[in-house]
Motif scaffolding. Sequence first.
Motif, short mmCIF file in Angstrom:
data_model
loop_
_atom_site.label_atom_id
_atom_site.label_comp_id
_atom_site.label_asym_id
_atom_site.label_seq_id
_atom_site.Cartn_x
_atom_site.Cartn_y
_atom_site.Cartn_z
N SER A 13 1.10 -0.88 0.33
CA SER A 13 0.24 -0.06 -0.35
C SER A 13 0.93 1.39 -0.03
O SER A 13 1.71 1.44 0.55
CB SER A 13 -0.60 0.09 0.79
OG SER A 13 -1.44 -0.48 0.99
N LEU A 14 0.54 2.19 -0.47
CA LEU A 14 1.36 3.95 -0.54
C LEU A 14 1.15 3.87 0.92
O LEU A 14 -0.34 3.55 1.52
CB LEU A 14 0.14 4.21 -1.57
CG LEU A 14 0.72 4.06 -2.91
CD1 LEU A 14 0.13 5.24 -3.73
CD2 LEU A 14 2.40 4.40 -3.31
N THR A 15 1.94 4.75 1.32
CA THR A 15 2.37 6.21 2.43
C THR A 15 0.84 7.75 1.95
O THR A 15 1.80 7.83 0.66
CB THR A 15 2.95 5.94 3.04
OG1 THR A 15 4.00 6.49 2.66
CG2 THR A 15 3.52 4.17 3.90
N ASP A 16 0.74 7.68 2.95
CA ASP A 16 0.60 9.17 2.30
C ASP A 16 2.25 10.35 1.87
O ASP A 16 2.05 11.10 1.09
CB ASP A 16 0.80 10.26 3.87
CG ASP A 16 -1.01 9.72 4.16
OD1 ASP A 16 -2.06 9.78 3.22
OD2 ASP A 16 -1.55 9.71 5.61
N ASP A 17 3.49 9.80 2.68
CA ASP A 17 4.30 10.36 1.94
C ASP A 17 4.66 9.64 0.87
O ASP A 17 5.02 10.92 -0.41
CB ASP A 17 5.95 9.65 3.08
CG ASP A 17 5.76 10.23 3.97
OD1 ASP A 17 4.80 11.69 4.67
OD2 ASP A 17 6.61 10.21 4.41
N GLY A 18 4.39 9.00 0.34
CA GLY A 18 4.07 7.67 -0.99
C GLY A 18 3.48 8.41 -2.15
O GLY A 18 3.79 9.01 -3.02
N LYS A 19 2.65 8.90 -1.80
CA LYS A 19 1.48 9.93 -2.56
C LYS A 19 1.87 11.01 -3.49
O LYS A 19 1.75 11.67 -3.63
CB LYS A 19 -0.08 9.78 -1.42
CG LYS A 19 -0.83 8.42 -1.45
CD LYS A 19 -2.25 9.01 -0.87
CE LYS A 19 -2.32 6.39 -0.48
NZ LYS A 19 -3.59 7.70 0.03
N HIS A 20 2.33 11.61 -1.60
CA HIS A 20 2.83 13.17 -2.05
C HIS A 20 4.48 13.18 -3.06
O HIS A 20 4.28 13.95 -3.30
CB HIS A 20 3.35 13.68 -0.35
CG HIS A 20 2.29 14.02 0.78
ND1 HIS A 20 0.95 14.33 0.08
CD2 HIS A 20 2.20 13.92 1.50
CE1 HIS A 20 0.17 14.24 1.32
NE2 HIS A 20 0.84 13.50 2.33
N ALA A 21 5.10 12.05 -2.56
CA ALA A 21 6.30 11.76 -4.09
C ALA A 21 5.96 11.93 -4.73
O ALA A 21 6.55 12.34 -6.01
CB ALA A 21 7.44 10.84 -3.08
N LEU A 22 4.90 10.63 -4.98
CA LEU A 22 4.39 10.58 -6.72
C LEU A 22 3.35 11.92 -6.80
O LEU A 22 4.13 12.31 -8.04
CB LEU A 22 3.28 9.60 -6.45
CG LEU A 22 3.38 9.12 -7.89
CD1 LEU A 22 4.22 8.73 -8.91
CD2 LEU A 22 1.99 7.55 -7.43
N LYS A 23 3.17 12.74 -5.80
CA LYS A 23 2.13 14.13 -6.83
C LYS A 23 3.44 14.78 -8.05
O LYS A 23 3.69 15.40 -8.83
CB LYS A 23 1.63 14.66 -6.19
CG LYS A 23 0.25 14.28 -5.65
CD LYS A 23 -0.60 14.85 -4.65
CE LYS A 23 -1.68 14.91 -4.20
NZ LYS A 23 -2.24 15.23 -3.45
N PHE A 24 4.87 15.68 -7.27
CA PHE A 24 5.99 16.30 -7.93
C PHE A 24 7.03 14.94 -7.75
O PHE A 24 7.40 15.96 -8.90
CB PHE A 24 5.99 17.14 -6.53
CG PHE A 24 7.37 16.17 -5.52
CD1 PHE A 24 8.77 16.11 -5.94
CD2 PHE A 24 7.41 15.47 -3.93
CE1 PHE A 24 9.22 16.02 -5.32
CE2 PHE A 24 7.42 15.16 -3.34
CZ PHE A 24 9.18 15.48 -3.47
#
Length: 146
Positions: A130-141
């Motif tokens: 599963s993606l963590t919140d950090d993973g989701k945020h990193a993916l955005k930028f």
Amino acid sequence: MIKPYYVVPERYNSSLIREEEKQETEGVKDIIGLPEYKIEIPTDKLIRCLDIINKKTDGKITKRELKDLAIQNNLIYVEDDDKKTIGSKKRVREYSDQAAYMTMNKTLIEPLLDWRFITQSKIGSHHVVSLTDDGKHALKFLNADI
């Protein structure tokens, strides 16, 4: 290269004064150089792996599905060596699956865990990534170049 530094202000303004637009500090008394350090970003393969996980429902994917998609997207490579055939094709396929899981764990899962971009859990007999919140945020930028 980024050179980090700290600016020592000439004066600190009192925190007792309640002026909305007043700065906390004024002037420059000194500039102190900080130790240089390396700023890293994840490799392209790791970013592409995050993208694959993100495209699944709720940012979750089974390790089996991730392995198959990682192979399809050339994120991991597993040699299918006929010299390893011992008995049957099924056994070769099992060896290839084991090699694929090992390769995926070493080159994708472990680095993403180190970055704290994913978590692993076991739901029933399935291993889920599963993606963590950090993973989701990193993916955005970081996803801009994919």
